[in-house]
Design a protein around this motif. Structure first.
Motif, PDB file in Angstrom:
ATOM      1  N   GLN A 116       0.826  -1.208   0.000  1.00  0.00           N
ATOM      2  CA  GLN A 116       0.000   0.000   0.000  1.00  0.00           C
ATOM      3  C   GLN A 116       0.859   1.256   0.000  1.00  0.00           C
ATOM      4  O   GLN A 116       0.608   2.217  -0.743  1.00  0.00           O
ATOM      5  N   ARG A 117       1.922   1.265   0.820  1.00  0.00           N
ATOM      6  CA  ARG A 117       2.793   2.446   0.895  1.00  0.00           C
ATOM      7  C   ARG A 117       3.554   2.664  -0.403  1.00  0.00           C
ATOM      8  O   ARG A 117       3.722   3.797  -0.858  1.00  0.00           O
ATOM      9  N   LEU A 118       4.018   1.583  -1.016  1.00  0.00           N
ATOM     10  CA  LEU A 118       4.724   1.716  -2.284  1.00  0.00           C
ATOM     11  C   LEU A 118       3.788   2.212  -3.381  1.00  0.00           C
ATOM     12  O   LEU A 118       4.176   3.071  -4.196  1.00  0.00           O
ATOM     13  N   ALA A 119       2.565   1.692  -3.419  1.00  0.00           N
ATOM     14  CA  ALA A 119       1.605   2.148  -4.426  1.00  0.00           C
ATOM     15  C   ALA A 119       1.300   3.634  -4.240  1.00  0.00           C
ATOM     16  O   ALA A 119       1.250   4.400  -5.219  1.00  0.00           O
ATOM     17  N   GLN A 120       1.116   4.061  -3.004  1.00  0.00           N
ATOM     18  CA  GLN A 120       0.851   5.469  -2.732  1.00  0.00           C
ATOM     19  C   GLN A 120       2.031   6.340  -3.147  1.00  0.00           C
ATOM     20  O   GLN A 120       1.864   7.412  -3.746  1.00  0.00           O
ATOM     21  N   ALA A 121       3.252   5.865  -2.835  1.00  0.00           N
ATOM     22  CA  ALA A 121       4.442   6.637  -3.184  1.00  0.00           C
ATOM     23  C   ALA A 121       4.615   6.735  -4.696  1.00  0.00           C
ATOM     24  O   ALA A 121       4.991   7.796  -5.226  1.00  0.00           O
ATOM     25  N   LEU A 122       4.329   5.655  -5.414  1.00  0.00           N
ATOM     26  CA  LEU A 122       4.447   5.684  -6.868  1.00  0.00           C
ATOM     27  C   LEU A 122       3.373   6.555  -7.505  1.00  0.00           C
ATOM     28  O   LEU A 122       3.620   7.254  -8.492  1.00  0.00           O
ATOM     29  N   GLN A 123       2.171   6.550  -6.940  1.00  0.00           N
ATOM     30  CA  GLN A 123       1.109   7.420  -7.454  1.00  0.00           C
ATOM     31  C   GLN A 123       1.467   8.888  -7.239  1.00  0.00           C
ATOM     32  O   GLN A 123       1.210   9.739  -8.097  1.00  0.00           O
ATOM     33  N   ALA A 124       2.091   9.181  -6.086  1.00  0.00           N
ATOM     34  CA  ALA A 124       2.444  10.566  -5.776  1.00  0.00           C
ATOM     35  C   ALA A 124       3.608  11.060  -6.625  1.00  0.00           C
ATOM     36  O   ALA A 124       3.660  12.244  -6.993  1.00  0.00           O
ATOM     37  N   ARG A 125       4.536  10.160  -6.951  1.00  0.00           N
ATOM     38  CA  ARG A 125       5.746  10.563  -7.673  1.00  0.00           C
ATOM     39  C   ARG A 125       5.697  10.238  -9.156  1.00  0.00           C
ATOM     40  O   ARG A 125       6.588  10.631  -9.905  1.00  0.00           O
ATOM     41  N   GLY A 126       4.672   9.498  -9.582  1.00  0.00           N
ATOM     42  CA  GLY A 126       4.585   9.075 -10.970  1.00  0.00           C
ATOM     43  C   GLY A 126       4.185  10.199 -11.905  1.00  0.00           C
ATOM     44  O   GLY A 126       3.851  11.311 -11.491  1.00  0.00           O
ATOM     45  N   ARG A 127       4.223   9.887 -13.179  1.00  0.00           N
ATOM     46  CA  ARG A 127       3.898  10.876 -14.205  1.00  0.00           C
ATOM     47  C   ARG A 127       2.405  10.831 -14.531  1.00  0.00           C
ATOM     48  O   ARG A 127       1.747   9.809 -14.330  1.00  0.00           O
ATOM     49  N   PRO A 128       1.854  11.916 -15.056  1.00  0.00           N
ATOM     50  CA  PRO A 128       0.433  11.894 -15.460  1.00  0.00           C
ATOM     51  C   PRO A 128       0.167  10.786 -16.476  1.00  0.00           C
ATOM     52  O   PRO A 128       0.940  10.575 -17.409  1.00  0.00           O
ATOM     53  N   GLY A 129      -0.938  10.087 -16.257  1.00  0.00           N
ATOM     54  CA  GLY A 129      -1.314   9.012 -17.169  1.00  0.00           C
ATOM     55  C   GLY A 129      -0.831   7.635 -16.748  1.00  0.00           C
ATOM     56  O   GLY A 129      -1.241   6.636 -17.341  1.00  0.00           O
ATOM     57  N   TRP A 130       0.041   7.567 -15.749  1.00  0.00           N
ATOM     58  CA  TRP A 130       0.493   6.264 -15.269  1.00  0.00           C
ATOM     59  C   TRP A 130      -0.654   5.525 -14.595  1.00  0.00           C
ATOM     60  O   TRP A 130      -1.489   6.134 -13.925  1.00  0.00           O
ATOM     61  N   ARG A 131      -0.683   4.201 -14.775  1.00  0.00           N
ATOM     62  CA  ARG A 131      -1.640   3.357 -14.057  1.00  0.00           C
ATOM     63  C   ARG A 131      -0.883   2.573 -12.990  1.00  0.00           C
ATOM     64  O   ARG A 131      -0.049   1.726 -13.313  1.00  0.00           O
ATOM     65  N   VAL A 132      -1.160   2.871 -11.740  1.00  0.00           N
ATOM     66  CA  VAL A 132      -0.566   2.132 -10.628  1.00  0.00           C
ATOM     67  C   VAL A 132      -1.671   1.255 -10.043  1.00  0.00           C
ATOM     68  O   VAL A 132      -2.630   1.764  -9.442  1.00  0.00           O
ATOM     69  N   LEU A 133      -1.578  -0.057 -10.251  1.00  0.00           N
ATOM     70  CA  LEU A 133      -2.622  -0.985  -9.840  1.00  0.00           C
ATOM     71  C   LEU A 133      -2.151  -1.740  -8.607  1.00  0.00           C
ATOM     72  O   LEU A 133      -1.167  -2.480  -8.663  1.00  0.00           O
ATOM     73  N   LEU A 134      -2.847  -1.545  -7.497  1.00  0.00           N
ATOM     74  CA  LEU A 134      -2.553  -2.270  -6.262  1.00  0.00           C
ATOM     75  C   LEU A 134      -3.414  -3.511  -6.236  1.00  0.00           C
ATOM     76  O   LEU A 134      -4.644  -3.435  -6.197  1.00  0.00           O
ATOM     77  N   VAL A 135      -2.795  -4.674  -6.298  1.00  0.00           N
ATOM     78  CA  VAL A 135      -3.566  -5.917  -6.287  1.00  0.00           C
ATOM     79  C   VAL A 135      -4.263  -6.030  -4.936  1.00  0.00           C
ATOM     80  O   VAL A 135      -3.650  -5.929  -3.881  1.00  0.00           O
ATOM     81  N   GLY A 136      -5.548  -6.297  -4.996  1.00  0.00           N
ATOM     82  CA  GLY A 136      -6.435  -6.200  -3.830  1.00  0.00           C
ATOM     83  C   GLY A 136      -7.519  -5.196  -4.145  1.00  0.00           C
ATOM     84  O   GLY A 136      -8.686  -5.422  -3.874  1.00  0.00           O
ATOM     85  N   ASP A 137      -7.131  -4.063  -4.756  1.00  0.00           N
ATOM     86  CA  ASP A 137      -8.122  -3.117  -5.266  1.00  0.00           C
ATOM     87  C   ASP A 137      -8.784  -3.668  -6.521  1.00  0.00           C
ATOM     88  O   ASP A 137      -9.913  -3.334  -6.842  1.00  0.00           O
TER      89      ASP A 137
END
Length: 662
Positions: free
Chosen positions: A487-508
């Protein structure tokens, strides 16, 4: 065995059906060993590395033998892959007609009656969108298909929804149900009884053994052959073998079913609603007390010294038992509900009467996902034998297959972890791929990262890998050791990623949907899948769709895990070093499983990043590195950039060279 050799020959059935296919030495050796076991009986443990064609090597000999089989694997995703891709493709290539059935646990199938009832009740206050979603789910479930909820996004993310649209063995009305003829669970079970091969997961296998122990009818047919694919995953179930378990979700369903009695024809027999309310309050109170006491996820000794919260739950369970016992003659469902309280009462009794902190264990993921276990006696060799042999189904032959069963020719790690007993003497085969390309994958352990236990580790790791993800256009799978870290890694990647990136957390999203998004991400939005648990093993994303694999830290089990403590004691008893033979070996095997997700076919190339500086600094680092697939070591970020530049150029070239669809 001759038919297997003929099918694998350069001019054999597989080469004729698949022009791109070529036989591999390790694959052929495994297939012949499996064929011998199927023909002669007995047990075979076989370790075959990722990319060696392990699945075909156990499917082909069984398929050509004409015998009935059960194949058990570790995840729902792998069940689907076997049933929908691997088995039909091989049957077509060999000209063998085969009836394939997939069987999952009851809770993975939609219950048409309960779903219809949920729709008929109308929207809950403040939840109109949920009701609209339920109507759509009902339309989907009535259109046909197998009612498998793993194909539906969102089921597990809406609080309390899963229990409203699925049934349990206790609340199922069986033949009295108006929708019995359409029941997805019964259809799946009938198909299993008629099939040539039934594809299950290891949890279904454990549930089958528990049913047999309690004298209930068997769900699986008699078979000649049992195959445990991803057999190392049986280790995680060994601790639950013959244990009494209270699961939070089961308690929630129990109280919901008592509440439902208050609205039905049995409403006047007892104060069902009050009993359910008291149970819900007690369950919530215990979850809150546990949440405040635990410091980590996973299996651990019971953390509460204060017995007030479990005493309240025990009181609520006892009151429900008394009411159900007094009214049991009025309806068979009440007797089944009473049976359902038995395990909870037994675990709570032990918890409240014993001073031994190891008498009850806690398996904790979150306040909505936890279980209490009263473990079985330590040396229950008979139950362990049933778990690993399949003899309860009448099987003469059993095969355990995995990329990680040990570090020696006898595969002792797998045998010791299962604690079967010295009288079990399977044949063993440990294979290596002769044409393994050590230049296909590169490995980098970033310097300067915080230690994994530090709170800033997920953010620091995300910052390091964002530029590499950008360069590759996504094509990234991040494997975390815990749900919280994912969860923390997904949040960090969403915050630091580029527009249009898809960050999929398995479980969601269902695992299958997330993997499909990764497999088909080329040319679309850059896709990053962040996962823990099941995606460490068995998944298959070949080719350019996956080029960057990130493992957050070394997968050491928590040292206070009570099942691990038992295994350490057994190692000491035979004079082995507990850390080396158990903890380090476990971590090495888990790390090899995770790293094996990257290179799946000849020609695959990519980068493995392990975000744990202990691999560079600790004395055990070389032992863990030796367990990994052959790969090129990168020492600096400059070398990483050069390697990724090569990958990006190859990807661009292969995309450009593809013929157009016109």
């Amino acid at each position: 065995m001759a038919r297997v050799a003929q099918a694998l020959a350069p001019e054999g059935a597989l080469a004729r059906a698949w022009p791109e296919w070529r036989a591999r030495e390790a694959q052929a050796a495994m297939a012949q060993a499996v064929a011998q076991t199927v023909e002669e009986g007995g047990a075979l443990l076989v370790e075959a590395p990722a990319g060696s064609g392990k699945t075909l090597a156990y499917l082909l000999p069984w398929l050509l033998s004409g015998r009935r089989a059960v194949i058990s694997t570790s995840t729902h995703v792998l069940q689907r892959q076997l049933a929908e891709r691997d088995l039909p493709r091989l049957a077509s290539a060999t000209g063998q007609a085969v009836r394939v059935a997939v069987l999952k646990g009851r809770g993975r199938y939609v219950c048409l009656a309960r779903l219809q009832a949920a729709v008929d009740m109308g929207p809950r206050i403040g939840a109109p969108a949920e009701h609209a979603w339920l109507r759509e789910l009902l339309l989907w479930a009535e259109r046909g298909g197998d009612g498998d909820l793993d194909q539906v996004a969102g089921v597990d993310t809406i609080a309390g929804l899963h229990g409203r649209v699925t049934s349990t063995s206790e609340n199922c009305a069986r033949q009295a149900c108006a929708r019995w003829a359409e029941c997805h669970v019964e259809r799946a079970r009938r198909a299993a009884q008629a099939a040539d091969v039934v594809v299950i997961n290891h949890h279904v296998w454990l549930a089958e053994l528990q049913r047999q122990r309690r004298g209930r009818p068997r769900l699986l047919p008699e078979v000649d052959v049992v195959v445990f694919d991803e057999a190392h995953a049986l280790h995680g179930l060994r601790a639950r073998l013959d244990a009494e378990v209270i699961e939070h979700t089961a308690l929630q369903r129990l109280w919901a079913d008592l509440t439902a009695l208050a609205d039905g024809p049995l409403r006047g027999l007892q104060a069902w609603r009050l009993l359910a309310h008291d149970g819900q309050v007690a369950t919530r109170g215990l979850a809150q007390a546990l949440g405040a006491a635990v410091s980590r996820e996973g299996r651990q000794a019971w953390p509460l010294g204060d017995r007030q919260a479990p005493w309240r739950l025990a009181t609520a369970v006892a009151a429900a038992q008394a009411a159900l016992r007094a009214s049991a003659d009025a309806d068979p469902r009440l007797g089944r509900l009473l049976e359902r309280t038995r395990a909870a009462a037994a675990v709570l009794h032990t918890l409240l009467s014993s001073d031994d902190p190891a008498a009850v264990w806690l398996d904790w993921q979150s306040r909505e996902d936890w279980a209490c276990l009263r473990p079985a006696v330590e040396n229950d060799a008979l139950a362990a034998h049933a778990l690993v042999t399949g003899t309860s189904l009448g099987a003469r032959s059993v095969v355990h297959a995995s990329a990680t069963l040990g570090q020696d020719e006898a595969l002792l790690w797998h045998r010791d972890a299962l604690a079967v007993g010295a009288d079990w003497s399977p044949r063993t085969l440990r294979l290596r791929v002769g044409d393994e390309d050590p230049g296909a994958a590169a490995l980098y352990v970033p310097e300067g990262l915080p230690e994994p236990a530090e709170a800033t580790h997920p953010q620091a790791l995300a910052e390091r890998i964002v530029p590499w993800i950008e360069l590759l256009g996504g094509r990234c799978l991040v494997l975390a050791t815990t749900r919280r870290a994912a969860q923390r890694l997904a949040q960090a990647l969403q915050a630091r990623g580029r527009p249009g990136w898809r960050v999929l957390l398995v479980g969601d999203k269902p695992t299958h949907a997330a993997l499909q998004a990764l497999r088909h991400a080329g040319g679309g939005a850059p896709t990053i899948v962040v996962a823990c648990g099941a995606l460490w093993q068995g998944i298959d994303v070949p080719g350019e769709a996956l080029q960057l694999l990130v493992i957050d830290k070394l997968p050491f089990a928590p040292p206070d895990d009570p099942w691990l403590q038992r295994r350490l004691e057994r190692a000491r008893a035979v004079g082995a070093d507990p850390f080396t033979s158990v903890q380090l070996a476990d971590a090495a095997m888990a790390l090899r499983q995770g790293a094996g997700r990257l290179i799946r076919r000849a020609g695959d190339r990519g980068l493995i990043v392990i975000g744990d500086v202990r691999l560079r600094r600790r004395a055990y680092g070389p032992a863990l590195l030796a367990a990994l697939p052959a790969c090129r070591w990168l020492d600096t970020e400059g070398e990483v950039q050069a390697w990724l530049g090569e990958l990006e150029a190859l990807t661009r070239s292969s995309t450009t060279d593809r013929p157009s669809a016109s």
